[in-house]
Design an enzyme around this catalytic site. Sequence first.
Site, PDB file in Angstrom:
ATOM      1  N   SER A 143      87.042  84.158  43.499  1.00 39.72           N
ATOM      2  CA  SER A 143      88.255  83.342  43.484  1.00 39.72           C
ATOM      3  C   SER A 143      89.273  83.863  44.486  1.00 39.72           C
ATOM      4  O   SER A 143      89.351  85.066  44.758  1.00 39.72           O
ATOM      5  CB  SER A 143      88.862  83.373  42.079  1.00 39.72           C
ATOM      6  OG  SER A 143      90.157  82.825  42.069  1.00 39.72           O
ATOM      7  N   TYR A 168      92.217  87.467  34.975  1.00 42.02           N
ATOM      8  CA  TYR A 168      91.216  86.610  35.613  1.00 42.02           C
ATOM      9  C   TYR A 168      90.877  87.137  37.008  1.00 42.02           C
ATOM     10  O   TYR A 168      89.713  87.302  37.369  1.00 42.02           O
ATOM     11  CB  TYR A 168      91.734  85.178  35.705  1.00 42.02           C
ATOM     12  CG  TYR A 168      90.859  84.264  36.537  1.00 42.02           C
ATOM     13  CD1 TYR A 168      89.594  83.913  36.100  1.00 42.02           C
ATOM     14  CD2 TYR A 168      91.297  83.767  37.762  1.00 42.02           C
ATOM     15  CE1 TYR A 168      88.780  83.078  36.879  1.00 42.02           C
ATOM     16  CE2 TYR A 168      90.503  82.939  38.529  1.00 42.02           C
ATOM     17  CZ  TYR A 168      89.244  82.605  38.070  1.00 42.02           C
ATOM     18  OH  TYR A 168      88.446  81.788  38.839  1.00 42.02           O
TER      19      TYR A 168
END
Length: 341
Positions: A143, A168
């Site tokens: 990501s 995350y």
Amino acid sequence: MKILVTGAAGFIGFHVSQLLLSHGHEIIGLDNINDYYDTSLKFARLNMLGVTESNASIFNKPTLSSKFPEFRFVRLDLSDKESLLALFRNEQFDVVCNLAAQAGVRYSLENPSAYIDSNIVGFLNILEGCRHNNVKHLVYASSSSVYGLNKKVPFETSDSVDHPISLYAASKKSNELMAHTYSHLYGFKTTGLRFFTVYGPWGRPDMAMFLFTKAMLSNKPINVFNQGKMERDFTYIADITEGVVRIVEDNHTERYNSKQLYNLYNIGNNKSIKLMDFIEAIEHKLGVKAQKNLMDMQPGDVEKTWANVDSLIRDYDYSPNTPINEGVNAFIDWYRGFYNV
């Protein structure tokens, strides 16, 4: 090839499965269909792949597709090590495309355990499955969140990513480190893909494109963080899918020597779009003026993202390039049709 696609009921995994099937591959789609967001959307995606909700609800039992003879679906959680490793032993995949993960920056503040179970424990189980079953190549989702507090733009894969600001992001950075270790120790190829703000038809309900469209069509205000002073490298789903599939299908192993088994790429539109311009594109398509609820920056968010995709162009002759207006229009057309608005 026989390919495992995890997260097959998810936004990106669904699109990747469709494109790989159109290229003639045998696909095993895996998903745990958790309730992070409305499961009816996940089941609707699976229905497009020829798998009914009743069949998809059964755990650990592969289900044949009624539309694609080369597609089977299995409901399974990556943290279920024994069942996952049994699947690897039974199927003997050529390539694994791991797109399953607990997504969302803000949700990681509310439910951190979900990120450890799926993104750390689950990813370790994927690595172990690849290691013990001669998988040639693991392609996995990372990501743009890993860039954290980086100020230099555009972001490059050579930049330091030692300052994540959400769990995350930390879990995705951990995936990259774990993949590097396994490539080094066990000699199989791993490729991490840092996705930049993916949007488009069948998108996730927790993403800005979906939230804004839903609110504006309901004549409700939209939450605009950091007083609207945000920029994102919005990347259309078809561009993401094409990039993923090119890498999954890459059999040119002579390109890689023993020091190049581990690879990382940015997949983004190679430009940063102002959030207010993004909202304006939605307004133009809907014919609705947004009611903006201007708010402060949220914990875990960053002000700007922008991908340098030079290495993707160099190695795969590919660069995402869908204009923002075109992508926004495609999403809204899908949304109106799917929700009968």
